[in-house]
Design a protein around this motif. Structure first.
Motif, mmCIF file in Angstrom:
data_model
loop_
_atom_site.group_PDB
_atom_site.id
_atom_site.type_symbol
_atom_site.label_atom_id
_atom_site.label_comp_id
_atom_site.label_asym_id
_atom_site.label_seq_id
_atom_site.Cartn_x
_atom_site.Cartn_y
_atom_site.Cartn_z
ATOM 1 N N LEU A 57 0.991 -1.276 0.028
ATOM 2 C CA LEU A 57 -0.007 0.109 0.094
ATOM 3 C C LEU A 57 0.924 1.310 -0.176
ATOM 4 O O LEU A 57 0.613 2.405 -0.746
ATOM 5 C CB LEU A 57 -0.880 -0.060 1.259
ATOM 6 N N GLU A 58 1.971 1.385 0.897
ATOM 7 C CA GLU A 58 2.718 2.544 0.831
ATOM 8 C C GLU A 58 3.644 2.687 -0.347
ATOM 9 O O GLU A 58 3.815 3.696 -0.998
ATOM 10 C CB GLU A 58 3.832 2.262 1.984
ATOM 11 N N SER A 59 3.922 1.638 -0.992
ATOM 12 C CA SER A 59 4.455 1.630 -2.263
ATOM 13 C C SER A 59 3.734 2.254 -3.452
ATOM 14 O O SER A 59 4.034 3.271 -4.280
ATOM 15 C CB SER A 59 5.122 0.366 -2.850
ATOM 16 N N ALA A 60 2.368 1.802 -3.371
ATOM 17 C CA ALA A 60 1.334 2.381 -4.322
ATOM 18 C C ALA A 60 1.012 3.857 -4.116
ATOM 19 O O ALA A 60 0.837 4.371 -4.960
ATOM 20 C CB ALA A 60 -0.195 1.737 -4.069
ATOM 21 N N VAL A 61 1.227 4.153 -2.858
ATOM 22 C CA VAL A 61 1.103 5.618 -2.369
ATOM 23 C C VAL A 61 2.204 6.437 -3.543
ATOM 24 O O VAL A 61 1.854 7.670 -3.925
ATOM 25 C CB VAL A 61 1.010 5.890 -1.163
ATOM 26 N N ARG A 62 3.423 5.986 -3.360
ATOM 27 C CA ARG A 62 4.422 6.563 -4.055
ATOM 28 C C ARG A 62 4.128 6.765 -5.519
ATOM 29 O O ARG A 62 4.275 7.700 -6.111
ATOM 30 C CB ARG A 62 5.706 6.229 -3.436
#
Length: 261
Positions: free
Chosen positions: A172-177
């Motif tokens: 999820l955090e990677s998707a945010v970036r």
């Protein structure tokens, strides 16, 4: 914590969708209360008929003009929610995505042993759902906007009993970036909010969670636990135009716990 009255209209005229309120202890409820205190108009969703009884009084308190079901496991419901918003408002300024789920047997077991179906369900509800909401929100954010999702420290460190959810939150955090990079030229900002441990309904499914709360309180530099209102106020600030050049961040609201070994 309360929102000072002098700041009450900083988000007046803004329209936002809050997904994930289960009851008055939910992080999403803290966010919704802060956004409303700052003057924003809100669309509120509930998971199912059972949840509606708990969420509807809160939506009434928020004076939400849009109140509707949204279960990512029900085909068409997320699309219907955004169609309703488009028909009612014709625009959207922010989305708060505060949902995650993993089947109990998948969450309780080793990451190594995660069954395929359980893994896919975990990733679909906890990560892909944010991508889908962003895709649907994009055409409504004609003048820019902000997309928020909720994460946790277990995305980057091994936290006992967090297990497969840590894997999902890392994705999820990677998707945010990536989303921040893709949507930035349209004035759309994307953030992951990472609160410290909170006694929410979702957290109740994590074994030995009380011990985790005690550890966080004793080790955090602030020596106290975060509240849903702390999370809400910080999240609402990031939706303001004053934060227009802040994007792609994982914002820790945890009394500094994440910096301590």
């Amino acid at each position: 914590m309360s929102i000072p009255a002098v700041q009450a209209k900083l988000l007046e005229g803004k329209k936002g969708l809050i997904v994930g309120i289960a009851n008055d202890r939910s992080i999403a409820w803290g966010c919704a209360r802060a956004f409303r205190a700052f003057g924003a108009d809100l669309a509120i969703t509930y998971l199912n008929d059972k949840a509606r009884a708990h969420v509807e009084p809160l939506a009434t308190e928020l004076e939400a003009p849009i109140f509707l079901p949204l279960d990512m496991a029900v085909p068409g419901q997320v699309e219907a929610a955004f169609e309703n918003i488009a028909a009612t408002w014709g625009k959207l300024d922010f989305v708060v995505h505060s949902i995650a789920f993993s089947p109990r047997d998948t969450l309780a077991g080793r990451v190594t042993d995660a069954p395929r179906d359980g893994f896919l369900t975990t990733m679909e509800i906890s990560c892909w759902s944010f991508l889908r909401m962003a895709q649907l929100a994009e055409p409504l954010m004609k003048d820019g906007g902000t997309l928020f999702t909720m994460t946790y420290y277990g995305s980057e460190r091994v936290v006992k009993n967090y297990n497969i959810m840590g894997v999902a939150k890392a994705a999820l955090e990677s998707a945010v970036r990536y989303m921040a990079a893709e949507l930035g030229p349209k004035g759309i900002r994307v953030h992951a909010i990472s609160p410290g441990p909170l006694a929410t309904r979702a957290a109740s499914g994590i074994p030995e969670f009380d011990a985790l709360l005690a550890k966080a309180k004793s080790k955090a530099p602030a020596r106290e636990l975060v509240s849903i209102d702390d999370v809400g106020a910080a999240t609402a600030f990031l939706a303001h135009d004053a934060a227009r050049l802040i994007t792609g961040q994982v914002l820790y609201i945890d009394g500094g716990y994440h910096i301590i070994d």
